[in-house]
Design a protein around this motif. Structure first.
Motif, PDB file in Angstrom:
ATOM      1  N   ARG A 160       0.936  -1.178  -0.034  1.00 54.67           N
ATOM      2  CA  ARG A 160      -0.031  -0.055   0.070  1.00 54.67           C
ATOM      3  C   ARG A 160       0.878   1.202   0.047  1.00 54.67           C
ATOM      4  NH1 ARG A 160      -5.193  -0.758   0.333  1.00 54.67           N
ATOM      5  NH2 ARG A 160      -5.599   1.464   0.608  1.00 54.67           N
ATOM      6  N   GLY A 165      -1.645   7.502   4.872  1.00 51.15           N
ATOM      7  CA  GLY A 165      -1.259   7.135   6.305  1.00 51.15           C
ATOM      8  C   GLY A 165      -0.607   8.134   6.901  1.00 51.15           C
ATOM      9  N   LYS A 167       2.534   8.112   8.346  1.00 54.01           N
ATOM     10  CA  LYS A 167       3.922   7.813   8.404  1.00 54.01           C
ATOM     11  C   LYS A 167       4.723   7.970   7.038  1.00 54.01           C
ATOM     12  CE  LYS A 167       3.434   3.946  11.840  1.00 54.01           C
ATOM     13  NZ  LYS A 167       1.879   4.137  12.011  1.00 54.01           N
ATOM     14  N   ILE A 307      -4.452  -8.784   7.643  1.00 56.79           N
ATOM     15  CA  ILE A 307      -3.277  -7.888   7.729  1.00 56.79           C
ATOM     16  C   ILE A 307      -2.166  -8.670   8.786  1.00 56.79           C
ATOM     17  CG2 ILE A 307      -2.054  -5.774   8.661  1.00 56.79           C
ATOM     18  CD1 ILE A 307      -4.824  -4.749   7.930  1.00 56.79           C
ATOM     19  N   TYR A 308      -2.816  -9.032   9.992  1.00 57.47           N
ATOM     20  CA  TYR A 308      -2.055  -9.579  11.202  1.00 57.47           C
ATOM     21  C   TYR A 308      -2.346 -11.281  11.133  1.00 57.47           C
ATOM     22  CZ  TYR A 308      -1.783  -4.642  11.945  1.00 57.47           C
ATOM     23  OH  TYR A 308      -1.864  -3.115  11.708  1.00 57.47           O
ATOM     24  N   THR A 320      -1.697  -1.196  15.857  1.00 62.30           N
ATOM     25  CA  THR A 320      -2.009  -1.778  14.774  1.00 62.30           C
ATOM     26  C   THR A 320      -2.514  -0.590  13.870  1.00 62.30           C
ATOM     27  OG1 THR A 320      -4.260  -1.824  15.548  1.00 62.30           O
ATOM     28  CG2 THR A 320      -2.908  -3.886  15.807  1.00 62.30           C
ATOM     29  N   ILE A 321      -3.371  -0.793  12.898  1.00 61.05           N
ATOM     30  CA  ILE A 321      -3.773   0.187  11.778  1.00 61.05           C
ATOM     31  C   ILE A 321      -4.665   1.267  12.778  1.00 61.05           C
ATOM     32  CG2 ILE A 321      -3.464  -1.349   9.669  1.00 61.05           C
ATOM     33  CD1 ILE A 321      -6.617  -1.792   9.756  1.00 61.05           C
ATOM     34  N   ASP A 323      -3.895   2.800  14.973  1.00 62.99           N
ATOM     35  CA  ASP A 323      -3.106   3.606  15.912  1.00 62.99           C
ATOM     36  C   ASP A 323      -3.629   4.977  15.802  1.00 62.99           C
ATOM     37  OD1 ASP A 323      -1.978   3.881  13.524  1.00 62.99           O
ATOM     38  OD2 ASP A 323       0.045   3.815  14.140  1.00 62.99           O
ATOM     39  N   ARG A 324      -3.627   5.571  14.805  1.00 67.27           N
ATOM     40  CA  ARG A 324      -4.079   7.012  14.471  1.00 67.27           C
ATOM     41  C   ARG A 324      -5.143   7.483  15.160  1.00 67.27           C
ATOM     42  NH1 ARG A 324      -4.924   8.108   8.412  1.00 67.27           N
ATOM     43  NH2 ARG A 324      -5.763   6.335   7.403  1.00 67.27           N
ATOM     44  N   THR A 602       6.099  -1.686  13.478  1.00 65.56           N
ATOM     45  CA  THR A 602       4.632  -2.089  12.518  1.00 65.56           C
ATOM     46  C   THR A 602       5.087  -3.363  11.734  1.00 65.56           C
ATOM     47  OG1 THR A 602       4.406   0.130  12.710  1.00 65.56           O
ATOM     48  CG2 THR A 602       3.077  -1.046  11.161  1.00 65.56           C
ATOM     49  N   GLY A 604       4.636  -5.274   8.359  1.00 71.31           N
ATOM     50  CA  GLY A 604       4.579  -5.063   7.092  1.00 71.31           C
ATOM     51  C   GLY A 604       5.985  -4.990   6.260  1.00 71.31           C
TER      52      GLY A 604
END
Length: 726
Positions: A160, A165, A167, A307-308, A320-321, A323-324, A602, A604
């Motif tokens: 992706r 994101g 980051k 994903i995990y 994880t995704i 977080d934000r 993270t 990925g």
């Protein structure tokens, strides 16, 4: 519009910081010094985005500026290699440093890639337990009955982009691609890949499309009204709306308190540091927001499976995704702000002060327009490029089929045992799974916290059928299976199925190609795991039950791969475990062992590359950032940063988030390693305003944009040669 000078922008944003919600970042215990959110400066006037219809073009840059010219590792100054990173040549190799990198996965390859270029006077040895480099990125060619080649990707095959994101890890990917001269090999999968499904309770349900066309809106409404998948969504929506209103009221009150305190010249109210030290599972977090866990069981857990391979009731929301969203909710961040780690705020400074700035800008801004990134062979081009590159460096040694059996600190060295006699190293970087590192570290049980980092095992089954119409009813990217699906409908405990033939990046023999993923946390209590032959039969049962594909369908070509402990799980308490691990590693190995990879940061491919970059540059430089800084006065982002703060009489403070163990960041509270940043101040994002872009609507680099940022342009504008980039 005309860009403001950096100093004016800095002061303007400094003033504005005291009149908006940013100021809730005045945290208890925050050290004085630089204000990292003020490092992404540009005119703040909103503007409509605009992109060229063609592909972006950048100024031609002579190869000498960005390609490797030599891999020879000689002892004389005249024959020393020119690196891609800086003009500094390594000193004499009479007494070279010896550095070991454990693990030939994507983290280890990336770390070795940067160490080869930047570790002065060092010999690098890469240990890989098998004969394959690239870790879980692996591909095999299978043959059909007619003798046609079919590529089976055994692991990750697409990435992706970082366009949505908070980051900047993707900048490391682009920097590596620039070093390897592979930027023009990128392809961007499109089309039916945007159609995704959830299997619940016994059939595929298409998820709402992002394209808000009339047909998609009607289809989404019909789905919400008729599909059991969305049971409880209306009530959850109301509960979330009420939560949002309460949060908005608290945010407004906080901003009022800040303004009042400033008007009265009183101390600004601060955020309790304990607010961010809490941890909760994804399920607990979303249940708190939505009132119940129906959507967690039926939808969100499927996403986490994909994903995990993990359990929504155990995975940490802040790791994880989600977080934000978690940080934003915990801190009542302003509507137009995002929480970012300081390491992400400063990464663009390093990369864009490096040798590949123009190429990184090109690739990053192209990525804004695309969700997925790949190569024609999945990600094999990337791993093979890294491998081929390392083979050309005389200061790099690759040891295959050399699983590390013990790691001992002795007499100021680290002894690595893998084959034959132990070898001594001055520094060791471990990128292998944390649990495995805990097993080989000596004395035994000296790193107990690493053994507490769990990981799950995934069985990957690749299948190809000559019948190309097997997915005609549900074309798309594939489907995921949430935890709410009964064991009757999913006895194999499958995680999801990818429709590879619908998202192909290269031309192959027509047919239907699938990847079935099974296991994850659902196999944690299984006493015995299936072998490859049994796994293929299990996968045939999955696609028969879910997709109606008969197990007797002619011409099936299939194979399986068991990926043991391939996905570390960042469960609740992850940061606290790593904090303890930091002190254990420091005590047992006296600062000569560093760790990096998805066991810690993270999960990925791109985040793993970022971890490899961070660790390698820390070892090479012997300090944290800045890793690249121009020696020419007034040139480069880092110089501009320091000069601007000096004018304001502010002492700059750049944190070393890696440290001697790789886990320095885990020893600090979140309030010291993260902060809110205005969204429109971020580069290379889908929401970046027009004045924040480096490439104009015609696909040309903006000279004025670089001037405002004091980026060095070593080529005369009048002599620019345009090149077309695919």
């Amino acid at each position: 519009m005309t860009s403001k000078r950096p100093e004016e922008l800095f002061i303007a944003l400094l003033r504005s910081a005291y009149s908006n919600g940013c100021r809730h970042a005045v945290l208890k215990g925050r050290p004085t010094g630089a204000l990292p959110q003020l490092t992404f400066l540009r005119a703040q006037t909103p503007s409509t985005r605009g992109f060229a219809t063609g592909r972006p073009r950048l100024p031609y840059v002579p190869k000498a500026l960005y390609t490797r010219s030599s891999r020879a590792y000689a002892t004389t100054a005249s024959s020393q290699p020119k690196t891609t990173a800086d003009v500094e040549s390594p000193p004499s190799t009479d007494l070279p440093r010896r550095i070991a990198v454990l693990g030939g996965g994507i983290t280890g390859l990336t770390a070795a890639h940067y160490l080869a270029r930047h570790a002065k006077n060092a010999h690098i040895t890469l240990y890989e337990g098998g004969d394959h480099l690239g870790g879980w990125i692996k591909g095999e060619v299978a043959q059909t009955a007619e003798g046609d080649d079919i590529l089976f990707n055994r692991g990750p095959r697409m990435l992706r982009s970082g366009a949505t994101g908070n980051k900047y890890d993707d900048l490391v990917l682009y920097d590596v691609l620039a070093n390897l001269e592979l930027g023009d090999k990128i392809v961007y999968p499109k089309g039916v890949a945007n159609s995704r499904y959830i299997y619940y309770p016994d059939h595929l349900v298409k998820l709402p499309a992002e394209d808000m066309s009339l047909n998609n809106i009607i289809e989404s409404i019909r789905s919400f009204l008729t599909e059991p998948l969305w049971e409880g969504s209306f009530g959850a929506g109301l509960h979330w709306w009420n939560h949002s209103l309460q949060a908005s009221n608290k945010r407004d009150q906080r901003e009022l308190d800040l303004r009042t305190a400033m008007m009265r010249n009183e101390p600004l109210p601060s955020l309790d540091a304990n607010t961010l030290e809490k941890d909760e599972s994804v399920a607990d977090y979303l249940t708190r927001l939505m009132g119940d866990d129906l959507l967690v069981k039926n939808v969100v857990s499927g996403m986490l499976h994909g994903i995990y391979g993990g359990d929504a009731y155990k995975l940490s929301a802040k790791h994880t995704i989600f977080d934000r969203f978690w940080y934003k909710d915990q801190t009542m961040t302003g509507k137009n702000e995002v929480w970012m780690a300081l390491k992400d705020i400063f990464l663009p400074y390093d990369i864009l002060d490096g040798p590949n700035a123009y190429h990184v800008i090109d690739l990053a801004e192209r990525g804004i327009q695309h969700k997925l990134i790949a190569f024609e062979d999945g990600l094999l081009t990337l791993t093979r490029g890294l491998e081929d590159d390392l083979k050309e460096w005389a200061n790099v040694e690759i040891k295959r089929n050399a699983p590390v059996t013990s790691l001992v600190h002795q007499d100021g060295k680290v002894l690595v045992s893998a084959e034959g006699q132990p070898e001594e190293f001055d520094q060791v970087l471990s990128t292998i799974y944390a649990g495995q590192l805990a097993k080989v570290a000596r004395p035994a049980k000296s790193l107990p916290s690493l053994s507490e980092v769990p990981a799950v095992t995934i069985m990957v089954v690749n299948m190809w059928y000559p019948n190309e119409d097997l997915l005609a009813a549900n074309p798309g990217f594939g489907y995921l299976i949430p935890q709410g699906v009964s064991e009757e409908q999913n006895p194999e405990r499958a995680l999801g199925v990818l429709f590879d033939s619908d998202i192909q990046t290269r031309k192959e023999q027509a047919g239907t190609k699938l990847t079935v993923m099974m296991g994850g946390h659902q196999w944690d209590k299984w006493a015995f795991l299936p072998d490859e032959q049994v796994a293929v039969e299990m996968a045939k049962n999955v696609v028969q039950r879910h997709l109606g594909i008969s197990p007797d369908e002619n011409g099936l070509v299939a194979s399986a791969r068991l990926c043991r402990d391939c996905l570390p799980q960042h469960t609740v308490g992850h940061r606290d475990r790593l904090r303890k691990a930091h002190y254990e590693i420091a005590s047992a190995f006296q600062g000569q062992l560093m760790v990096a990879g998805p066991s810690y940061t993270t999960v990925g491919v791109i985040p793993s590359m970022r971890a490899g970059y961070d660790a390698a540059m820390r070892i090479a430089r012997g300090r944290g950032p800045p890793h690249f800084r121009s020696k020419e006065q007034g040139v480069g982002l880092w110089n501009w940063y320091y000069e601007t703060l000096e004018k304001l009489k502010v002492t700059p403070s750049i944190p070393d988030h890696v440290g001697a163990t790789g886990l320095e960041w885990a020893t600090e509270p979140d309030v010291r390693t993260m902060m809110p940043v205005p969204r429109n101040s971020m580069w290379f994002k889908s929401w970046t305003p027009e004045e924040g872009l480096f490439i104009d609507e015609e696909g040309n680099l903006k000279p004025g944009r670089l001037d405002a940022l004091k980026m060095k342009d070593g080529i005369k504008t009048s002599k620019l040669m345009r090149r077309e980039i695919r």
